[in-house]
Design a protein around this motif. Structure first.
Motif, PDB file in Angstrom:
ATOM      1  N   GLY A   1      81.683  38.872  44.679  1.00 25.97           N
ATOM      2  CA  GLY A   1      81.268  38.545  46.033  1.00 25.97           C
ATOM      3  C   GLY A   1      82.430  38.197  46.934  1.00 25.97           C
ATOM      4  O   GLY A   1      82.533  38.700  48.060  1.00 25.97           O
TER       5      GLY A   1
ATOM      6  N   ALA B   1      81.460  29.955  44.430  1.00 23.92           N
ATOM      7  CA  ALA B   1      80.048  30.223  44.725  1.00 23.92           C
ATOM      8  C   ALA B   1      79.592  29.358  45.896  1.00 23.92           C
ATOM      9  O   ALA B   1      79.915  28.176  45.970  1.00 23.92           O
ATOM     10  CB  ALA B   1      79.192  29.947  43.493  1.00 23.92           C
TER      11      ALA B   1
ATOM     12  N   VAL C   1      77.644  34.285  47.613  1.00 32.81           N
ATOM     13  CA  VAL C   1      77.314  34.204  46.184  1.00 32.81           C
ATOM     14  C   VAL C   1      76.418  33.011  45.911  1.00 32.81           C
ATOM     15  O   VAL C   1      76.738  31.878  46.280  1.00 32.81           O
ATOM     16  CB  VAL C   1      78.586  34.082  45.322  1.00 32.81           C
TER      17      VAL C   1
ATOM     18  N   ASP D   1      80.817  37.521  38.721  1.00 43.40           N
ATOM     19  CA  ASP D   1      79.888  37.674  39.847  1.00 43.40           C
ATOM     20  C   ASP D   1      80.446  36.997  41.092  1.00 43.40           C
ATOM     21  O   ASP D   1      80.345  37.525  42.204  1.00 43.40           O
ATOM     22  CB  ASP D   1      78.525  37.074  39.502  1.00 43.40           C
TER      23      ASP D   1
END
Length: 241
Positions: A191, A216, A198, A187
């Motif tokens: 991004g 992230a 993210v 994930d």
């Protein structure tokens, strides 16, 4: 300046819901039907890779000659949704909602300027089956999402969703007003490479430190603190005044 729209890209597995071993059972059944023998090795859990890539690895890891993979991959991708549909009751009975998922989805959907959809490694029919089994399909506009049915390269799904959302809503969506909410390193990569901020959630197999180290922007322990989630979305996107 008026607040502009923000595209919210939800991951599904281990972020919103968890279906346990059902996906792996579906892989077993589909492999056996297409290849004609049981699979001895199954895809790793919780990686977030797209289904076409997971199926390719499944075939190769179980001794299928590389020359046969493209044909068998297509047959398995066609069969997988049918096999998962046969397990609808198992999804409801064995699967679980992740803590805070419903309240978080309600809050995002209820925000006037937020456009919620999904970007997921699932094939679209599989994603819809999972969401419907947990009555989550009404919280997401899946017409504008990005699915493994669209592209097996997950970062490409961000741009696909952005373009679809632009056509529907008349807003240009870029990294500045797009955010992924997910639990895996994939994930985060989606991004970073695809063009979205993210928000990592430690509801899967990846730790907060690992999500942060991968890039992230913000890491949350869960979706249960809805005000914190909403504040995080605003923090990582250009909201306007």
């Amino acid at each position: 300046m008026a607040e502009r729209q923000t595209l919210i890209l939800w991951d599904i597995d281990r972020t919103l819901l968890y279906v346990g071993d059902i996906d792996r059972q579906v892989y077993r059944e589909t492999f056996a039907e297409v290849v004609g023998r049981p699979a001895e090795r199954l895809p790793a859990r919780g990686t977030g890779v797209t289904m076409p890539l997971a199926i390719s690895s499944l075939l190769l890891d179980n001794g299928v000659p590389e020359s046969l993979v493209p044909d068998l991959l297509g047959r398995m991708m066609e069969l997988l949704p049918k096999r998962l549909a046969a397990h609808t009751e198992d999804l409801r009975g064995q699967g679980v909602l992740m803590p805070g998922a419903v309240a978080a989805l309600e809050a995002v959907q209820g925000h006037e300027h937020w456009v919620p959809t999904a970007v997921t490694g699932n094939l679209k029919p599989n994603a819809l089956l999972k969401l419907a089994a947990f009555n989550l399909d009404g919280y997401l506009d899946t017409e504008i999402g990005g699915f493994a049915s669209d592209d097996d390269h997950r970062p490409a799904l961000v741009r696909i969703a952005q373009k679809r959302a632009q056509v529907k809503h008349g807003t240009v969506f870029t990294r500045a007003n797009t955010v992924i909410i997910g639990d895996s390193l994939e994930d985060v990569r989606t991004g970073l490479e695809g063009g979205a901020s993210v928000i990592g959630v430690t509801s899967g197999k990846t730790t907060g430190d690992e999500l942060a180290a991968a890039g992230a922007d913000i890491v949350l322990d869960s979706l249960e603190d809805v005000p914190k989630l909403c504040a995080s979305i605003k923090d990582v996107t250009v909201q306007g005044d």
